[in-house]
Design an enzyme around this catalytic site. Structure first.
Site, PDB file in Angstrom:
ATOM      1  N   GLU A  71     -14.588  24.972  42.848  1.00  0.00           N
ATOM      2  CA  GLU A  71     -13.911  23.682  42.653  1.00  0.00           C
ATOM      3  C   GLU A  71     -13.410  23.083  43.963  1.00  0.00           C
ATOM      4  OE1 GLU A  71      -9.872  23.678  40.920  1.00  0.00           O
ATOM      5  OE2 GLU A  71     -10.516  21.960  39.779  1.00  0.00           O
ATOM      6  N   ASP A  72     -13.013  23.950  44.884  1.00  0.00           N
ATOM      7  CA  ASP A  72     -12.390  23.452  46.116  1.00  0.00           C
ATOM      8  C   ASP A  72     -13.378  22.843  47.100  1.00  0.00           C
ATOM      9  OD1 ASP A  72      -9.844  24.200  45.295  1.00  0.00           O
ATOM     10  OD2 ASP A  72     -10.252  26.276  45.850  1.00  0.00           O
ATOM     11  N   HIS A 166      -2.300  24.224  44.531  1.00  0.00           N
ATOM     12  CA  HIS A 166      -2.964  22.924  44.411  1.00  0.00           C
ATOM     13  C   HIS A 166      -2.310  22.052  43.340  1.00  0.00           C
ATOM     14  CE1 HIS A 166      -6.749  25.162  45.894  1.00  0.00           C
ATOM     15  NE2 HIS A 166      -6.487  24.257  46.814  1.00  0.00           N
ATOM     16  N   CYS A 253     -10.712  26.330  38.845  1.00  0.00           N
ATOM     17  CA  CYS A 253     -11.272  26.528  40.189  1.00  0.00           C
ATOM     18  C   CYS A 253     -12.609  27.265  40.178  1.00  0.00           C
ATOM     19  CB  CYS A 253     -10.271  27.254  41.069  1.00  0.00           C
ATOM     20  SG  CYS A 253      -9.788  28.809  40.401  1.00  0.00           S
TER      21      CYS A 253
HETATM   22  C1  CIR Z   1      -7.713  30.252  48.053  1.00  0.00           C
HETATM   23  O1  CIR Z   1      -6.557  30.535  48.429  1.00  0.00           O
HETATM   24  O2  CIR Z   1      -8.338  29.344  48.555  1.00  0.00           O
HETATM   25  C2  CIR Z   1      -8.315  31.088  46.958  1.00  0.00           C
HETATM   26  N1  CIR Z   1      -7.869  32.433  47.075  1.00  0.00           N
HETATM   27  C3  CIR Z   1      -7.956  30.541  45.597  1.00  0.00           C
HETATM   28  C4  CIR Z   1      -8.476  29.174  45.371  1.00  0.00           C
HETATM   29  C5  CIR Z   1      -8.166  28.666  44.004  1.00  0.00           C
HETATM   30  N2  CIR Z   1      -8.674  27.367  43.851  1.00  0.00           N
HETATM   31  C6  CIR Z   1      -8.248  26.493  42.962  1.00  0.00           C
HETATM   32  O3  CIR Z   1      -7.315  26.768  42.221  1.00  0.00           O
HETATM   33  N3  CIR Z   1      -8.833  25.307  42.916  1.00  0.00           N
END
Ligand code: CIR
Length: 262
Positions: A71-72, A166, A253
């Site tokens: 998702e990111d 987020h 995510c």
């Molecule tokens: C991070 O810190 O980037 C990852 N461990 C977790 C990302 C989670 N992403 C999200 O909730 N969209």
């Protein structure tokens, strides 16, 4: 539920065997069982299939600890996909493999540093993008995004996020467009014009739900929120995501949802 063949695609990525080295911001490190994570990921994909999505499972970034949190990497809108400029430098190499897949479905635009933004900070509400200002997304990221999406008729509203990674950790949308919110992390005055519902205080993290069609997906362990959503008339699906929550990830995510668009 979205019917099979409805054209909804869910893009996912298998958890990395190096997931233990993931980025962490507000969560303390604890051992992650990779085998269990793979099993939970399979169940997650099964849930998305039951919602009528065609599920794509990538394994291109397997040595990148956070690769399952697709998702990111991007913001997917009907008309385009914006490749994000992720706030954590360790995650920026995840983009190209995801872009190669998205390119088959959408025109690509790109955000570049010093503008920083994670997809987890962008919540679409009709033609408005709510953009979290967080440890990963800066004001330049919100402004850069606004510049990219404005020609397509979208506006951007920036919302500071406190205490969670987020915006979508604390605020997501139900199928009818109303918002589910953890009011301890965002100033709800910023949600003026939106209908919003607060999650029960004991289940603050249940504000992170994923709506696919008329179904709302959320992790197991938030029965009050599940009941609240059920009472609102939406179908509810739950899945165990313990290993992903240890990596500070939730139900949104783990996928990029590409709605059908013609
Ligand atoms: C991070 O810190 O980037 C990852 N461990 C977790 C990302 C989670 N992403 C999200 O909730 N969209």
């Amino acid at each position: 539920m979205t019917q099979p063949g409805s054209g909804v695609i869910a893009l996912t990525h298998l958890p990395s065997p190096r997931m233990q080295q993931c980025e962490l911001t507000y969560v303390s490190r604890s051992p992650i069982d990779h085998e269990l994570a793979v099993e939970q990921h399979r169940a997650y994909c099964g849930m998305l299939s039951r919602c009528g999505a065609e599920v794509l499972v990538l394994d291109a970034n397997r040595l990148m600890p956070d690769c399952c949190f697709v998702e990111d990497t991007a913001l997917v809108l009907d008309e385009l996909a914006v490749m994000m400029s992720m706030g954590a430098a360790s995650r920026r190499d995840e983009g190209p493999a995801i872009e190669a897949e998205l390119r088959k479905h959408r025109k690509i635009e790109r955000l570049t540093p010093p503008a920083l933004a994670d997809g987890g900070d962008v919540l679409r509400s009709d033609r408005e993008l709510l953009v979290g200002l967080s440890s990963r997304t800066n004001a330049a990221g919100a402004a850069g995004l606004a510049e990219i999406v404005q020609p397509y008729g979208y506006t951007v509203t920036a919302i500071p996020v406190a205490g969670r990674l987020h915006l979508k950790s604390a605020c997501t949308a139900l199928p009818d467009g109303s918002l589910l919110v953890n009011p301890t992390c965002i100033d709800t005055l910023k949600l003026r014009g939106h209908h919003y519902i607060e999650v029960p205080a004991q289940e603050a993290d249940a504000a992170n739900v994923l709506s696919v069609g008329n179904t709302v997906c959320l992790p197991t362990g938030s029965p009050r929120t599940a009941e609240l959503i059920d009472r609102l008339g939406f179908a509810v699906q739950t899945v165990e995501l313990s290993e992903f929550s240890k990596a500070e990830g939730g139900v949104t995510c783990l996928s990029l949802i590409l709605a059908s668009y013609s």
